[in-house]
Design a protein around this motif. Structure first.
Motif, PDB file in Angstrom:
ATOM      1  N   ILE A 146       0.893  -1.155   0.000  1.00 26.69           N
ATOM      2  CA  ILE A 146       0.000   0.000   0.000  1.00 26.69           C
ATOM      3  C   ILE A 146       0.929   1.201   0.000  1.00 26.69           C
ATOM      4  CG2 ILE A 146      -1.892   1.170   1.197  1.00 26.69           C
ATOM      5  CD1 ILE A 146      -2.556  -1.466   2.571  1.00 26.69           C
ATOM      6  N   LEU A 147       1.143   1.766  -1.174  1.00 28.99           N
ATOM      7  CA  LEU A 147       2.159   2.790  -1.345  1.00 28.99           C
ATOM      8  C   LEU A 147       1.559   4.193  -1.370  1.00 28.99           C
ATOM      9  CD1 LEU A 147       4.427   1.036  -4.006  1.00 28.99           C
ATOM     10  CD2 LEU A 147       4.346   0.730  -1.519  1.00 28.99           C
ATOM     11  N   GLU A 148       2.405   5.155  -1.647  1.00 27.74           N
ATOM     12  CA  GLU A 148       2.011   6.553  -1.581  1.00 27.74           C
ATOM     13  C   GLU A 148       0.841   6.872  -2.496  1.00 27.74           C
ATOM     14  OE1 GLU A 148       4.228  10.902  -1.721  1.00 27.74           O
ATOM     15  OE2 GLU A 148       4.981   9.249  -2.969  1.00 27.74           O
ATOM     16  N   ASP A 149       0.843   6.281  -3.711  1.00 24.96           N
ATOM     17  CA  ASP A 149      -0.212   6.618  -4.670  1.00 24.96           C
ATOM     18  C   ASP A 149      -0.783   5.409  -5.406  1.00 24.96           C
ATOM     19  OD1 ASP A 149       1.978   5.995  -6.141  1.00 24.96           O
ATOM     20  OD2 ASP A 149       2.041   7.853  -7.304  1.00 24.96           O
ATOM     21  N   GLN A 150      -0.451   4.184  -4.938  1.00 27.84           N
ATOM     22  CA  GLN A 150      -0.934   2.991  -5.637  1.00 27.84           C
ATOM     23  C   GLN A 150      -0.869   1.745  -4.767  1.00 27.84           C
ATOM     24  OE1 GLN A 150       1.719   2.149  -8.980  1.00 27.84           O
ATOM     25  NE2 GLN A 150       3.443   2.997  -7.840  1.00 27.84           N
ATOM     26  N   PHE A 151      -1.752   0.788  -5.107  1.00 30.81           N
ATOM     27  CA  PHE A 151      -1.652  -0.568  -4.580  1.00 30.81           C
ATOM     28  C   PHE A 151      -0.725  -1.353  -5.495  1.00 30.81           C
ATOM     29  CE2 PHE A 151      -6.079   0.217  -2.946  1.00 30.81           C
ATOM     30  CZ  PHE A 151      -5.808   0.011  -1.605  1.00 30.81           C
ATOM     31  N   VAL A 152       0.089  -2.235  -4.932  1.00 33.35           N
ATOM     32  CA  VAL A 152       0.935  -3.114  -5.739  1.00 33.35           C
ATOM     33  C   VAL A 152       0.789  -4.543  -5.204  1.00 33.35           C
ATOM     34  CG1 VAL A 152       3.250  -3.654  -6.558  1.00 33.35           C
ATOM     35  CG2 VAL A 152       2.594  -1.276  -6.192  1.00 33.35           C
ATOM     36  N   PHE A 153       0.459  -5.472  -6.100  1.00 28.81           N
ATOM     37  CA  PHE A 153       0.355  -6.889  -5.748  1.00 28.81           C
ATOM     38  C   PHE A 153       1.403  -7.649  -6.534  1.00 28.81           C
ATOM     39  CE2 PHE A 153      -3.827  -4.981  -5.312  1.00 28.81           C
ATOM     40  CZ  PHE A 153      -4.210  -5.376  -4.035  1.00 28.81           C
ATOM     41  N   VAL A 154       2.180  -8.460  -5.852  1.00 29.30           N
ATOM     42  CA  VAL A 154       3.242  -9.223  -6.506  1.00 29.30           C
ATOM     43  C   VAL A 154       3.085 -10.698  -6.169  1.00 29.30           C
ATOM     44  CG1 VAL A 154       5.733  -9.574  -6.758  1.00 29.30           C
ATOM     45  CG2 VAL A 154       4.837  -7.284  -6.348  1.00 29.30           C
ATOM     46  N   THR A 155       3.014 -11.545  -7.201  1.00 28.93           N
ATOM     47  CA  THR A 155       3.004 -12.994  -7.010  1.00 28.93           C
ATOM     48  C   THR A 155       4.051 -13.599  -7.924  1.00 28.93           C
ATOM     49  OG1 THR A 155       1.227 -13.225  -8.653  1.00 28.93           O
ATOM     50  CG2 THR A 155       0.574 -13.136  -6.333  1.00 28.93           C
ATOM     51  N   ASN A 156       4.924 -14.396  -7.329  1.00 24.66           N
ATOM     52  CA  ASN A 156       6.020 -15.041  -8.073  1.00 24.66           C
ATOM     53  C   ASN A 156       6.834 -14.039  -8.889  1.00 24.66           C
ATOM     54  OD1 ASN A 156       5.342 -17.664  -7.147  1.00 24.66           O
ATOM     55  ND2 ASN A 156       3.733 -17.784  -8.694  1.00 24.66           N
TER      56      ASN A 156
ATOM     57  N   GLN B 248       1.491  -6.280 -10.253  1.00 23.53           N
ATOM     58  CA  GLN B 248       0.336  -5.577 -10.804  1.00 23.53           C
ATOM     59  C   GLN B 248       0.114  -4.340  -9.942  1.00 23.53           C
ATOM     60  OE1 GLN B 248      -1.447  -6.369 -13.529  1.00 23.53           O
ATOM     61  NE2 GLN B 248      -0.226  -8.194 -13.948  1.00 23.53           N
ATOM     62  N   ALA B 249       0.077  -3.173 -10.567  1.00 28.03           N
ATOM     63  CA  ALA B 249      -0.074  -1.920  -9.831  1.00 28.03           C
ATOM     64  C   ALA B 249      -1.379  -1.229 -10.206  1.00 28.03           C
ATOM     65  CB  ALA B 249       1.107  -0.994 -10.111  1.00 28.03           C
ATOM     66  N   TYR B 250      -2.034  -0.609  -9.204  1.00 27.54           N
ATOM     67  CA  TYR B 250      -3.306   0.071  -9.421  1.00 27.54           C
ATOM     68  C   TYR B 250      -3.246   1.432  -8.714  1.00 27.54           C
ATOM     69  CZ  TYR B 250      -4.623  -4.735 -10.482  1.00 27.54           C
ATOM     70  OH  TYR B 250      -4.656  -6.011 -11.011  1.00 27.54           O
ATOM     71  N   GLU B 251      -3.295   2.486  -9.493  1.00 26.99           N
ATOM     72  CA  GLU B 251      -3.225   3.823  -8.916  1.00 26.99           C
ATOM     73  C   GLU B 251      -4.550   4.191  -8.259  1.00 26.99           C
ATOM     74  OE1 GLU B 251      -1.908   6.720 -11.692  1.00 26.99           O
ATOM     75  OE2 GLU B 251      -0.064   5.632 -12.212  1.00 26.99           O
ATOM     76  N   TYR B 252      -4.458   4.835  -7.083  1.00 30.62           N
ATOM     77  CA  TYR B 252      -5.652   5.212  -6.340  1.00 30.62           C
ATOM     78  C   TYR B 252      -6.513   6.183  -7.143  1.00 30.62           C
ATOM     79  CZ  TYR B 252      -2.633   3.571  -2.514  1.00 30.62           C
ATOM     80  OH  TYR B 252      -1.804   2.839  -1.720  1.00 30.62           O
ATOM     81  N   SER B 253      -5.865   7.096  -7.863  1.00 24.66           N
ATOM     82  CA  SER B 253      -6.607   8.109  -8.606  1.00 24.66           C
ATOM     83  C   SER B 253      -7.464   7.484  -9.706  1.00 24.66           C
ATOM     84  CB  SER B 253      -5.643   9.133  -9.211  1.00 24.66           C
ATOM     85  OG  SER B 253      -4.701   8.486 -10.063  1.00 24.66           O
ATOM     86  N   LEU B 254      -6.937   6.419 -10.333  1.00 21.67           N
ATOM     87  CA  LEU B 254      -7.704   5.749 -11.382  1.00 21.67           C
ATOM     88  C   LEU B 254      -8.829   4.910 -10.800  1.00 21.67           C
ATOM     89  CD1 LEU B 254      -4.822   4.639 -13.800  1.00 21.67           C
ATOM     90  CD2 LEU B 254      -6.351   6.603 -14.014  1.00 21.67           C
ATOM     91  N   LEU B 255      -8.583   4.349  -9.613  1.00 21.64           N
ATOM     92  CA  LEU B 255      -9.620   3.543  -8.960  1.00 21.64           C
ATOM     93  C   LEU B 255     -10.715   4.417  -8.358  1.00 21.64           C
ATOM     94  CD1 LEU B 255      -7.353   0.917  -7.126  1.00 21.64           C
ATOM     95  CD2 LEU B 255      -8.695   0.574  -9.207  1.00 21.64           C
ATOM     96  N   ASN B 256     -10.360   5.707  -8.129  1.00 19.35           N
ATOM     97  CA  ASN B 256     -11.330   6.666  -7.581  1.00 19.35           C
ATOM     98  C   ASN B 256     -11.947   6.158  -6.278  1.00 19.35           C
ATOM     99  OD1 ASN B 256     -12.805   9.053  -7.525  1.00 19.35           O
ATOM    100  ND2 ASN B 256     -14.519   8.178  -8.698  1.00 19.35           N
ATOM    101  N   ILE B 257     -11.065   5.856  -5.321  1.00 20.21           N
ATOM    102  CA  ILE B 257     -11.540   5.291  -4.053  1.00 20.21           C
ATOM    103  C   ILE B 257     -11.089   6.142  -2.876  1.00 20.21           C
ATOM    104  CG2 ILE B 257     -11.624   2.898  -4.845  1.00 20.21           C
ATOM    105  CD1 ILE B 257      -8.870   2.491  -3.552  1.00 20.21           C
ATOM    106  N   SER B 258     -11.847   6.044  -1.785  1.00 16.75           N
ATOM    107  CA  SER B 258     -11.473   6.609  -0.489  1.00 16.75           C
ATOM    108  C   SER B 258     -11.658   5.503   0.536  1.00 16.75           C
ATOM    109  CB  SER B 258     -12.347   7.824  -0.146  1.00 16.75           C
ATOM    110  OG  SER B 258     -12.108   8.881  -1.056  1.00 16.75           O
ATOM    111  N   LEU B 259     -10.583   5.146   1.214  1.00 13.71           N
ATOM    112  CA  LEU B 259     -10.615   4.024   2.141  1.00 13.71           C
ATOM    113  C   LEU B 259      -9.865   4.363   3.413  1.00 13.71           C
ATOM    114  CD1 LEU B 259      -9.781   0.989  -0.214  1.00 13.71           C
ATOM    115  CD2 LEU B 259     -11.999   1.455   0.836  1.00 13.71           C
ATOM    116  N   THR B 260     -10.246   3.679   4.482  1.00 17.12           N
ATOM    117  CA  THR B 260      -9.495   3.736   5.734  1.00 17.12           C
ATOM    118  C   THR B 260      -9.001   2.328   6.065  1.00 17.12           C
ATOM    119  OG1 THR B 260     -11.423   3.294   7.120  1.00 17.12           O
ATOM    120  CG2 THR B 260     -10.975   5.610   6.558  1.00 17.12           C
ATOM    121  N   LYS B 261      -8.161   2.236   7.065  1.00 22.17           N
ATOM    122  CA  LYS B 261      -7.669   0.937   7.508  1.00 22.17           C
ATOM    123  C   LYS B 261      -8.846   0.029   7.878  1.00 22.17           C
ATOM    124  CE  LYS B 261      -5.144  -1.188  11.349  1.00 22.17           C
ATOM    125  NZ  LYS B 261      -4.230  -0.967  12.496  1.00 22.17           N
TER     126      LYS B 261
END
Length: 259
Positions: free
Chosen positions: A115-125, A129-142
């Motif tokens: 959970i990075l400064e401006d994107q989610f990053v998922f790594v398998t093997n 795969q990276a997903y920018e928060y701005s493109l996802l248009n989301i607001s989330l808390t822990k």
């Protein structure tokens, strides 16, 4: 002879495989589906374990290890001024609102969730795969992510069932293509050896001739052993077993009648 006995015999006996050419195509198709299921089991087993461990790790890390944070206006806001990195169940979990970590740094972890400064990053093997928060248009808390993690755990059996079915269907599709291509090689070998077999009989023999390599890679995949040159080895064994099988069939008396 039932298909499971045929499965065992096909591992070591080209002579027995040669006798299967007299059976119906339907039983051979069933056999290919069984081989497809066999080759799917290792991937299903490892994927299931990885998803369970990752899901458990995400829930524990969010609730116990990560400080409070939120995602607002495409940025991560945290209660700490340094990155947090947690290793659990062969997964690395990273919370970083400072910009210290990027996709490449997360990718080096092999299996990780960032959970990075401006994107989610998922790594398998090692594949990210990276997903920018701005493109996802989301607001989330822990707390929102903790709830999502719990919901995912509840849906995990359904998700796994769907994945298993898709994996099996894809494996069956690939296996039928593989057997058909092998049968084309078999047609050339059949003509060379002057055996009087039509394509449907060669296809049936090819299905059983693929058993040895399929079983070998089933064991290797289950043990997670990488076989160097696996693709070439797979086809070499297929063609070699098919050649030995066709040699067991009596030569036609009139080569001109070879189809």
């Amino acid at each position: 002879m039932n298909v499971f006995k045929q499965l065992f015999i096909s591992i070591y006996s080209p002579k027995a495989i040669s006798t299967f050419r007299f059976q119906g195509i339907g039983k051979s198709i069933l056999f290919v589906f069984i081989l497809s299921l066999l080759s799917t089991i290792p991937s299903w087993f490892h994927l299931t374990n990885e998803l369970k461990e990752a899901s458990k790790g995400v829930n524990q890390t969010l609730t116990e290890d990560f400080p409070s944070f939120s995602i607002e206006d495409g940025k991560l806001i945290t209660d700490t001024n340094h990155p947090v990195e947690i290793n659990r169940n062969e997964f690395t979990f990273i919370l970083d609102g400072t910009g210290t970590y990027g996709v490449e740094e997360i990718e080096e972890k092999n299996n990780a969730i960032g959970i990075l400064e401006d994107q989610f990053v998922f790594v398998t093997n090692g594949q990210a795969q990276a997903y920018e928060y701005s493109l996802l248009n989301i607001s989330l808390t822990k707390e929102d992510l903790v709830d999502l993690s719990k919901q995912f755990n509840q849906l995990l059996p359904i998700i796994m069932t769907v994945l298993i079915i898709l994996m099996f269907l894809f494996s069956a599709f690939v296996k039928f293509i593989e057997v058909t291509i092998l049968a084309l090689f078999g047609k050339a070998i059949n003509n060379s050896l002057q055996r009087n077999l039509n394509f449907s009989k060669i296809w049936i023999i090819s299905a059983y001739a693929s058993t040895l390599a399929t079983f070998f890679f089933f064991i290797m995949d289950l043990l997670q052993v990488i076989v160097p040159g696996g693709f070439l080895l797979n086809w070499f064994v297929h063609i070699f077993v098919l050649y030995l099988t066709l040699k067991e069939i009596p030569q036609t008396k009139n080569p001109l009648k070879v189809s």
